[in-house]
Design a protein around this motif. Structure first.
Motif, PDB file in Angstrom:
ATOM      1  N   GLN A   1      10.629   7.404   6.639  1.00  0.00           N
ATOM      2  CA  GLN A   1      11.098   6.033   6.601  1.00  0.00           C
ATOM      3  C   GLN A   1      12.515   6.019   7.168  1.00  0.00           C
ATOM      4  O   GLN A   1      13.128   7.081   7.335  1.00  0.00           O
ATOM      5  CB  GLN A   1      11.070   5.503   5.168  1.00  0.00           C
ATOM      6  N   VAL A   2      13.017   4.848   7.451  1.00  0.00           N
ATOM      7  CA  VAL A   2      14.348   4.727   8.055  1.00  0.00           C
ATOM      8  C   VAL A   2      15.266   3.959   7.119  1.00  0.00           C
ATOM      9  O   VAL A   2      14.921   2.876   6.625  1.00  0.00           O
ATOM     10  CB  VAL A   2      14.282   4.050   9.432  1.00  0.00           C
TER      11      VAL A   2
ATOM     12  N   SER B   1       0.804  -1.223   0.000  1.00  0.00           N
ATOM     13  CA  SER B   1       0.000   0.000   0.000  1.00  0.00           C
ATOM     14  C   SER B   1       0.831   1.265   0.000  1.00  0.00           C
ATOM     15  O   SER B   1       0.292   2.356  -0.190  1.00  0.00           O
ATOM     16  CB  SER B   1      -0.914   0.020   1.230  1.00  0.00           C
ATOM     17  N   VAL B   2       2.145   1.157   0.212  1.00  0.00           N
ATOM     18  CA  VAL B   2       2.949   2.370   0.301  1.00  0.00           C
ATOM     19  C   VAL B   2       2.940   3.149  -1.008  1.00  0.00           C
ATOM     20  O   VAL B   2       3.170   4.350  -1.027  1.00  0.00           O
ATOM     21  CB  VAL B   2       4.411   2.059   0.711  1.00  0.00           C
ATOM     22  N   ALA B   3       2.682   2.462  -2.117  1.00  0.00           N
ATOM     23  CA  ALA B   3       2.648   3.175  -3.388  1.00  0.00           C
ATOM     24  C   ALA B   3       1.467   4.129  -3.462  1.00  0.00           C
ATOM     25  O   ALA B   3       1.467   5.089  -4.214  1.00  0.00           O
ATOM     26  CB  ALA B   3       2.577   2.174  -4.548  1.00  0.00           C
ATOM     27  N   ASP B   4       0.441   3.851  -2.646  1.00  0.00           N
ATOM     28  CA  ASP B   4      -0.783   4.656  -2.696  1.00  0.00           C
ATOM     29  C   ASP B   4      -0.926   5.595  -1.507  1.00  0.00           C
ATOM     30  O   ASP B   4      -1.862   6.384  -1.448  1.00  0.00           O
ATOM     31  CB  ASP B   4      -2.001   3.728  -2.751  1.00  0.00           C
ATOM     32  N   GLY B   5      -0.036   5.524  -0.539  1.00  0.00           N
ATOM     33  CA  GLY B   5      -0.158   6.389   0.630  1.00  0.00           C
ATOM     34  C   GLY B   5       0.915   6.079   1.636  1.00  0.00           C
ATOM     35  O   GLY B   5       1.837   5.309   1.362  1.00  0.00           O
ATOM     36  N   PRO B   6       0.828   6.669   2.838  1.00  0.00           N
ATOM     37  CA  PRO B   6       1.842   6.468   3.857  1.00  0.00           C
ATOM     38  C   PRO B   6       1.954   5.002   4.240  1.00  0.00           C
ATOM     39  O   PRO B   6       0.961   4.275   4.253  1.00  0.00           O
ATOM     40  CB  PRO B   6       1.318   7.315   5.038  1.00  0.00           C
TER      41      PRO B   6
ATOM     42  N   VAL C   1      14.497   8.958   5.717  1.00  0.00           N
ATOM     43  CA  VAL C   1      14.046   9.289   4.371  1.00  0.00           C
ATOM     44  C   VAL C   1      12.767  10.106   4.511  1.00  0.00           C
ATOM     45  O   VAL C   1      11.790   9.627   5.106  1.00  0.00           O
ATOM     46  CB  VAL C   1      13.790   8.027   3.535  1.00  0.00           C
ATOM     47  N   GLU C   2      12.775  11.324   3.985  1.00  0.00           N
ATOM     48  CA  GLU C   2      11.634  12.230   4.125  1.00  0.00           C
ATOM     49  C   GLU C   2      11.296  12.879   2.788  1.00  0.00           C
ATOM     50  O   GLU C   2      12.191  13.155   1.980  1.00  0.00           O
ATOM     51  CB  GLU C   2      11.953  13.330   5.150  1.00  0.00           C
ATOM     52  N   ARG C   3      10.018  13.125   2.589  1.00  0.00           N
ATOM     53  CA  ARG C   3       9.589  13.878   1.408  1.00  0.00           C
ATOM     54  C   ARG C   3       9.510  15.353   1.790  1.00  0.00           C
ATOM     55  O   ARG C   3       8.940  15.697   2.831  1.00  0.00           O
ATOM     56  CB  ARG C   3       8.225  13.387   0.929  1.00  0.00           C
ATOM     57  N   ILE C   4      10.087  16.226   0.968  1.00  0.00           N
ATOM     58  CA  ILE C   4      10.098  17.656   1.290  1.00  0.00           C
ATOM     59  C   ILE C   4       9.462  18.494   0.187  1.00  0.00           C
ATOM     60  O   ILE C   4       9.548  19.724   0.215  1.00  0.00           O
ATOM     61  CB  ILE C   4      11.525  18.157   1.591  1.00  0.00           C
ATOM     62  N   GLY C   5       8.825  17.867  -0.784  1.00  0.00           N
ATOM     63  CA  GLY C   5       8.167  18.595  -1.861  1.00  0.00           C
ATOM     64  C   GLY C   5       7.624  17.629  -2.886  1.00  0.00           C
ATOM     65  O   GLY C   5       7.723  16.401  -2.731  1.00  0.00           O
ATOM     66  N   ASP C   6       7.023  18.155  -3.936  1.00  0.00           N
ATOM     67  CA  ASP C   6       6.563  17.304  -5.024  1.00  0.00           C
ATOM     68  C   ASP C   6       7.772  16.707  -5.743  1.00  0.00           C
ATOM     69  O   ASP C   6       8.620  17.431  -6.264  1.00  0.00           O
ATOM     70  CB  ASP C   6       5.723  18.117  -6.011  1.00  0.00           C
TER      71      ASP C   6
ATOM     72  N   LEU D   1       7.160  16.072   4.996  1.00  0.00           N
ATOM     73  CA  LEU D   1       5.756  16.060   4.614  1.00  0.00           C
ATOM     74  C   LEU D   1       5.197  14.643   4.712  1.00  0.00           C
ATOM     75  O   LEU D   1       5.953  13.669   4.705  1.00  0.00           O
ATOM     76  CB  LEU D   1       5.609  16.570   3.173  1.00  0.00           C
ATOM     77  N   PRO D   2       3.865  14.517   4.781  1.00  0.00           N
ATOM     78  CA  PRO D   2       3.279  13.166   4.804  1.00  0.00           C
ATOM     79  C   PRO D   2       3.596  12.385   3.539  1.00  0.00           C
ATOM     80  O   PRO D   2       3.901  12.957   2.495  1.00  0.00           O
ATOM     81  CB  PRO D   2       1.771  13.454   4.914  1.00  0.00           C
ATOM     82  N   ASN D   3       3.484  11.068   3.655  1.00  0.00           N
ATOM     83  CA  ASN D   3       3.757  10.124   2.566  1.00  0.00           C
ATOM     84  C   ASN D   3       5.215  10.179   2.134  1.00  0.00           C
ATOM     85  O   ASN D   3       5.549  10.693   1.072  1.00  0.00           O
ATOM     86  CB  ASN D   3       2.837  10.363   1.363  1.00  0.00           C
ATOM     87  N   PRO D   4       6.115   9.635   2.953  1.00  0.00           N
ATOM     88  CA  PRO D   4       7.550   9.712   2.649  1.00  0.00           C
ATOM     89  C   PRO D   4       8.030   8.660   1.661  1.00  0.00           C
ATOM     90  O   PRO D   4       9.207   8.663   1.309  1.00  0.00           O
ATOM     91  CB  PRO D   4       8.190   9.469   4.019  1.00  0.00           C
TER      92      PRO D   4
END
Length: 220
Positions: A159-160, A29-34, A188-193, A92-95
């Motif tokens: 994520q780690v 499910s990570v491909a579709d959300g957190p 591992v973090e998302r910081i933008g699109d 941001l959410p969903n890393p």
């Protein structure tokens, strides 16, 4: 690339096997959300060395010290130019970091030696994220210092990463947990699109924090 990823999986799975019986797959499910919270079996906490658990727990204090050191040594303008990349709480959410080829560059912040080199930003290199046997691997393909490891789910904004460091002309990474000077742990973090970062607090060499920016490689 399969041979190298197979080695990565083996190198990081062994510590988890000692603590439990198996390393669970990253949820589809990570491909579709957190990502969903991992079970206790095979989570990053079951895999990480005690030193790396401490690195993850202390990520914020490490980052504060790194930024303070860089500014004290006159690199405040360089830090500011990096913008959100060097904001500790910018996640941001969903890393989830999708499989694919990436451009990646490393920014080293703070200095362990007490010298004047409190900040250095490198140019772009190549990284790759691969999905193998339900796990995700992250490999820096070019450059003289190349993190190689696995990405584990953790929470809604991070994520780690657990891995080791390849140096110079080495072709294979050392096994995780066998050399504390090569072990690596980070967030591992998302910081933008379509923009992520790998934050490596308290690396073994040179800096106080390493931040690797990752963006999809659209040149192919």
């Amino acid at each position: 690339m399969w041979g190298r990823n197979k080695f990565i999986l083996a190198a990081l799975a062994l510590p988890a096997l000692a603590a439990c019986n198996t390393v669970p797959p990253v949820p589809r499910s990570v491909a579709d959300g957190p990502p969903s919270p991992p079970s206790s079996d095979g989570s990053w906490r079951a895999t990480a060395t005690e030193a790396d658990k401490l690195r993850i727990r202390s990520w914020y204090s490490s980052w504060e010290a790194a930024l303070a050191d860089a500014r004290a040594k006159g690199f405040g303008a360089q830090v500011d130019r990096e913008g959100i990349l060097l904001h500790p709480t910018a996640a941001l959410p969903n890393p989830h970091l999708p499989a694919g080829d990436y451009k990646c560059r490393t920014v080293k912040v703070g200095s362990q030696s007490g010298g004047t080199l409190g900040f250095i930003a490198y140019g772009w290199f190549r990284c790759r994220v691969s999905a193998e046997q339900g796990l995700y691997s992250l490999v820096k393909l070019t450059g003289s210092q190349r993190p190689v490891g696995l990405i584990f789910p953790d929470n809604l904004t991070r994520q780690v990463f657990l891995g080791t460091l390849e140096l110079g002309d080495e072709k294979l990474a050392v096994s995780y947990g066998s050399d504390r000077m090569r072990d690596m742990a980070g967030l591992v973090e998302r910081i933008g699109d379509n923009r992520w970062r790998l934050v490596l607090p308290a690396p073994a060499y040179e800096s106080l924090v390493d931040v690797i920016e990752l963006v999809p490689d659209t040149s192919k």
